[in-house]
Design a protein around this motif. Structure first.
Motif, PDB file in Angstrom:
ATOM      1  N   GLU A 108       0.817  -1.226   0.000  1.00 59.30           N
ATOM      2  CA  GLU A 108       0.000   0.000   0.000  1.00 59.30           C
ATOM      3  C   GLU A 108       0.851   1.278   0.000  1.00 59.30           C
ATOM      4  O   GLU A 108       0.608   2.182  -0.794  1.00 59.30           O
ATOM      5  N   PRO A 109       1.854   1.393   0.876  1.00 57.57           N
ATOM      6  CA  PRO A 109       2.680   2.606   0.843  1.00 57.57           C
ATOM      7  C   PRO A 109       3.470   2.764  -0.455  1.00 57.57           C
ATOM      8  O   PRO A 109       3.841   3.892  -0.819  1.00 57.57           O
ATOM      9  N   ALA A 110       3.741   1.663  -1.146  1.00 55.37           N
ATOM     10  CA  ALA A 110       4.448   1.757  -2.416  1.00 55.37           C
ATOM     11  C   ALA A 110       3.542   2.265  -3.530  1.00 55.37           C
ATOM     12  O   ALA A 110       3.983   2.994  -4.417  1.00 55.37           O
ATOM     13  N   VAL A 111       2.258   1.883  -3.467  1.00 57.07           N
ATOM     14  CA  VAL A 111       1.319   2.198  -4.547  1.00 57.07           C
ATOM     15  C   VAL A 111       0.651   3.555  -4.352  1.00 57.07           C
ATOM     16  O   VAL A 111       0.471   4.319  -5.314  1.00 57.07           O
ATOM     17  N   LYS A 112       0.285   3.864  -3.117  1.00 54.36           N
ATOM     18  CA  LYS A 112      -0.520   5.061  -2.848  1.00 54.36           C
ATOM     19  C   LYS A 112       0.354   6.253  -2.467  1.00 54.36           C
ATOM     20  O   LYS A 112       1.372   6.097  -1.788  1.00 54.36           O
ATOM     21  N   ALA A 113      -0.081   7.410  -2.911  1.00 54.88           N
ATOM     22  CA  ALA A 113       0.664   8.637  -2.597  1.00 54.88           C
ATOM     23  C   ALA A 113       0.670   8.905  -1.097  1.00 54.88           C
ATOM     24  O   ALA A 113       1.659   9.401  -0.547  1.00 54.88           O
ATOM     25  N   LYS A 114      -0.441   8.581  -0.430  1.00 57.95           N
ATOM     26  CA  LYS A 114      -0.535   8.820   1.008  1.00 57.95           C
ATOM     27  C   LYS A 114      -1.222   7.634   1.685  1.00 57.95           C
ATOM     28  O   LYS A 114      -2.266   7.172   1.232  1.00 57.95           O
ATOM     29  N   VAL A 115      -0.622   7.148   2.747  1.00 58.36           N
ATOM     30  CA  VAL A 115      -1.267   6.178   3.632  1.00 58.36           C
ATOM     31  C   VAL A 115      -1.098   6.689   5.059  1.00 58.36           C
ATOM     32  O   VAL A 115      -0.133   7.401   5.352  1.00 58.36           O
ATOM     33  N   PRO A 116      -2.024   6.355   5.950  1.00 64.29           N
ATOM     34  CA  PRO A 116      -2.005   6.944   7.305  1.00 64.29           C
ATOM     35  C   PRO A 116      -1.048   6.249   8.283  1.00 64.29           C
ATOM     36  O   PRO A 116      -1.272   6.283   9.482  1.00 64.29           O
ATOM     37  N   PHE A 117      -0.011   5.620   7.771  1.00 68.68           N
ATOM     38  CA  PHE A 117       0.977   4.996   8.654  1.00 68.68           C
ATOM     39  C   PHE A 117       2.267   4.784   7.873  1.00 68.68           C
ATOM     40  O   PHE A 117       2.270   4.767   6.638  1.00 68.68           O
ATOM     41  N   ASP A 118       3.359   4.648   8.607  1.00 71.81           N
ATOM     42  CA  ASP A 118       4.641   4.290   8.014  1.00 71.81           C
ATOM     43  C   ASP A 118       4.981   2.889   8.506  1.00 71.81           C
ATOM     44  O   ASP A 118       5.067   2.667   9.719  1.00 71.81           O
ATOM     45  N   PRO A 119       5.157   1.924   7.598  1.00 71.47           N
ATOM     46  CA  PRO A 119       5.340   0.544   8.047  1.00 71.47           C
ATOM     47  C   PRO A 119       6.602   0.316   8.873  1.00 71.47           C
ATOM     48  O   PRO A 119       6.676  -0.684   9.607  1.00 71.47           O
ATOM     49  N   PHE A 120       7.563   1.224   8.789  1.00 76.17           N
ATOM     50  CA  PHE A 120       8.818   1.019   9.508  1.00 76.17           C
ATOM     51  C   PHE A 120       9.002   1.980  10.686  1.00 76.17           C
ATOM     52  O   PHE A 120       9.566   1.599  11.699  1.00 76.17           O
ATOM     53  N   LYS A 121       8.489   3.185  10.573  1.00 75.82           N
ATOM     54  CA  LYS A 121       8.625   4.135  11.672  1.00 75.82           C
ATOM     55  C   LYS A 121       7.567   3.944  12.755  1.00 75.82           C
ATOM     56  O   LYS A 121       7.817   4.222  13.929  1.00 75.82           O
ATOM     57  N   ASP A 122       6.386   3.476  12.358  1.00 73.82           N
ATOM     58  CA  ASP A 122       5.253   3.413  13.296  1.00 73.82           C
ATOM     59  C   ASP A 122       5.080   2.058  13.960  1.00 73.82           C
ATOM     60  O   ASP A 122       4.202   1.906  14.813  1.00 73.82           O
ATOM     61  N   PHE A 123       5.895   1.067  13.581  1.00 71.77           N
ATOM     62  CA  PHE A 123       5.685  -0.283  14.089  1.00 71.77           C
ATOM     63  C   PHE A 123       6.989  -0.932  14.515  1.00 71.77           C
ATOM     64  O   PHE A 123       8.062  -0.612  13.996  1.00 71.77           O
ATOM     65  N   ALA A 124       6.863  -1.856  15.454  1.00 69.45           N
ATOM     66  CA  ALA A 124       7.951  -2.755  15.819  1.00 69.45           C
ATOM     67  C   ALA A 124       7.554  -4.146  15.335  1.00 69.45           C
ATOM     68  O   ALA A 124       6.519  -4.679  15.759  1.00 69.45           O
ATOM     69  N   PRO A 125       8.314  -4.745  14.417  1.00 71.88           N
ATOM     70  CA  PRO A 125       7.957  -6.085  13.945  1.00 71.88           C
ATOM     71  C   PRO A 125       8.093  -7.117  15.058  1.00 71.88           C
ATOM     72  O   PRO A 125       8.972  -7.002  15.918  1.00 71.88           O
ATOM     73  N   VAL A 126       7.225  -8.103  15.029  1.00 73.75           N
ATOM     74  CA  VAL A 126       7.278  -9.183  16.025  1.00 73.75           C
ATOM     75  C   VAL A 126       7.733 -10.482  15.364  1.00 73.75           C
ATOM     76  O   VAL A 126       8.785 -11.024  15.689  1.00 73.75           O
ATOM     77  N   VAL A 127       6.950 -10.961  14.405  1.00 68.47           N
ATOM     78  CA  VAL A 127       7.285 -12.249  13.795  1.00 68.47           C
ATOM     79  C   VAL A 127       6.461 -12.470  12.539  1.00 68.47           C
ATOM     80  O   VAL A 127       5.311 -12.028  12.453  1.00 68.47           O
ATOM     81  N   GLU A 128       7.059 -13.114  11.546  1.00 69.91           N
ATOM     82  CA  GLU A 128       6.291 -13.642  10.434  1.00 69.91           C
ATOM     83  C   GLU A 128       5.647 -14.935  10.914  1.00 69.91           C
ATOM     84  O   GLU A 128       6.276 -15.718  11.650  1.00 69.91           O
ATOM     85  N   ILE A 129       4.400 -15.170  10.519  1.00 66.86           N
ATOM     86  CA  ILE A 129       3.649 -16.307  11.053  1.00 66.86           C
ATOM     87  C   ILE A 129       3.462 -17.414  10.030  1.00 66.86           C
ATOM     88  O   ILE A 129       3.703 -18.586  10.314  1.00 66.86           O
ATOM     89  N   ALA A 130       3.011 -17.055   8.837  1.00 64.62           N
ATOM     90  CA  ALA A 130       2.705 -18.067   7.833  1.00 64.62           C
ATOM     91  C   ALA A 130       2.832 -17.476   6.450  1.00 64.62           C
ATOM     92  O   ALA A 130       2.771 -16.250   6.261  1.00 64.62           O
ATOM     93  N   THR A 131       2.979 -18.350   5.480  1.00 66.81           N
ATOM     94  CA  THR A 131       3.109 -17.900   4.094  1.00 66.81           C
ATOM     95  C   THR A 131       2.462 -18.905   3.159  1.00 66.81           C
ATOM     96  O   THR A 131       2.387 -20.104   3.469  1.00 66.81           O
ATOM     97  N   ALA A 132       1.986 -18.401   2.033  1.00 65.03           N
ATOM     98  CA  ALA A 132       1.428 -19.251   0.972  1.00 65.03           C
ATOM     99  C   ALA A 132       1.804 -18.620  -0.362  1.00 65.03           C
ATOM    100  O   ALA A 132       1.797 -17.394  -0.494  1.00 65.03           O
ATOM    101  N   PRO A 133       2.143 -19.419  -1.358  1.00 63.59           N
ATOM    102  CA  PRO A 133       2.545 -18.846  -2.644  1.00 63.59           C
ATOM    103  C   PRO A 133       1.358 -18.399  -3.475  1.00 63.59           C
ATOM    104  O   PRO A 133       0.240 -18.893  -3.300  1.00 63.59           O
TER     105      PRO A 133
END
Length: 326
Positions: A102-127
């Protein structure tokens, strides 16, 4: 100072430090209910895994974890709500790749994925997979690319929305890699995109394996390729893109957890360990597999590096394909 007095003073100091519930400690956490925000409607894969995590953490962590759905704006509404929540570990965001797309596509989003959050863990993935309506006269990627090259502008593909990862991944493959003229048709979500392809209104559909696997198994769609470094356990007969000579096009649907920036590291570490333990349980792994997901639990540092790499990948694709939302 005699030895006995020194020991008593040291014991007093240790006791005082243990009693101090400072910003770096997780003592007593969570001491109340913990909200897991799923920024999508109920019933989807993020919601399913969110409820699985909540159930397992409630069983093992000694507190109630519960899901609250806050859908809208491609996940941005729920993400923004968590970004502005208290940094005490009592509000967790469960997100997917939209978090960096979303932040890559949209000119404005109401959050910064790296400044506003502390990552915890990746949980699951599917191709993701590339599938077609069975009426299309192709059985592998070589035939599909040849057909599209010979018929510019004739065929189209369904996406769950403009600027979503299936859309961007298809633009990356068809337009940027092979220079093909194939039209993307955006829908409001995965379900109508799949329905349109089943009806033949669209001929091709790039979509997460969880959304198409039952239809491929029933012969209602034809799976051509898995966009991952290995085949999917739920569709072991469908080869990867790499096996068909298409290198470096891994597109995955991943789910992870994050908390507001400033959350004490001790709480982040505890949450990481609790989620990792929950996802390691045989019942949890069985339920993930039924959806076509695999556990993907690594370290917090792994997840941070992964999300940054994903962000860089999508930013480049968005720029090269000229896909933007003002």
């Amino acid at each position: 100072m005699n030895g006995r007095k020194s020991i008593l003073m040291l014991a007093s100091l240790v006791s005082a430090l243990a009693a101090f519930d400072g910003p770096g400690r997780a003592d007593g956490y969570p001491a109340g209910p913990v909200k897991i925000v799923v920024p999508y409607p109920a019933g989807g894969p993020v919601d399913f895994i969110g409820r699985l995590v909540a159930q397992k953490l409630t069983e093992t962590a000694g507190a109630r974890f519960y899901v609250e759905n806050q859908p809208g704006a491609g996940g941005a509404i729920g993400a923004a709500a968590v970004a502005h929540a208290p940094a005490d570990g009592r509000t967790i965001l469960l997100m997917n790749q939209d978090f960096v797309v979303e932040p890559a596509v949209k000119a404005k989003v109401p959050f910064d994925p790296f400044k506003d959050f502390a990552p915890v863990v990746e949980i699951a993935t599917a191709p993701e997979m590339i599938s077609v309506n069975p009426s299309l006269p192709v059985s592998n990627m070589k035939e599909l690319i040849a057909l599209l090259k010979a018929n510019p502008g004739k065929y189209n593909y369904a996406t769950p929305g403009y600027g979503t990862s299936p859309h961007l991944g298809a633009e990356w493959l068809f337009k940027l890699t092979y220079g093909l003229d194939v039209l993307p048709i955006p829908f409001q979500g995965a379900v109508p995109a799949v329905q349109a392809t089943l009806a033949g209104d669209t001929q091709i559909i790039p979509m997460v394996v969880t959304a198409v696997a039952p239809l491929i198994a029933d012969g209602k769609l034809r799976g051509l390729a898995v966009a991952a470094h290995k085949r999917s356990a739920v569709l072991p007969d469908v080869p990867t893109l790499e096996e068909q000579g298409i290198q470096g096009h891994e597109i995955g649907f991943w789910i992870g957890a994050a908390v507001p920036a400033g959350t004490p590291k001790a709480i982040v570490d505890l949450l990481h360990d609790q989620i990792a333990e929950a996802m390691a349980q045989p019942e949890a792994q069985k339920r993930l597999a039924e959806l076509g997901f695999e556990p993907a639990v690594g370290t917090t540092q792994d997840f941070m590096a992964f999300t940054k790499a994903e962000s860089d990948k999508w930013k480049k694709i968005v720029t090269d394909a000229h896909v933007h939302i003002d």
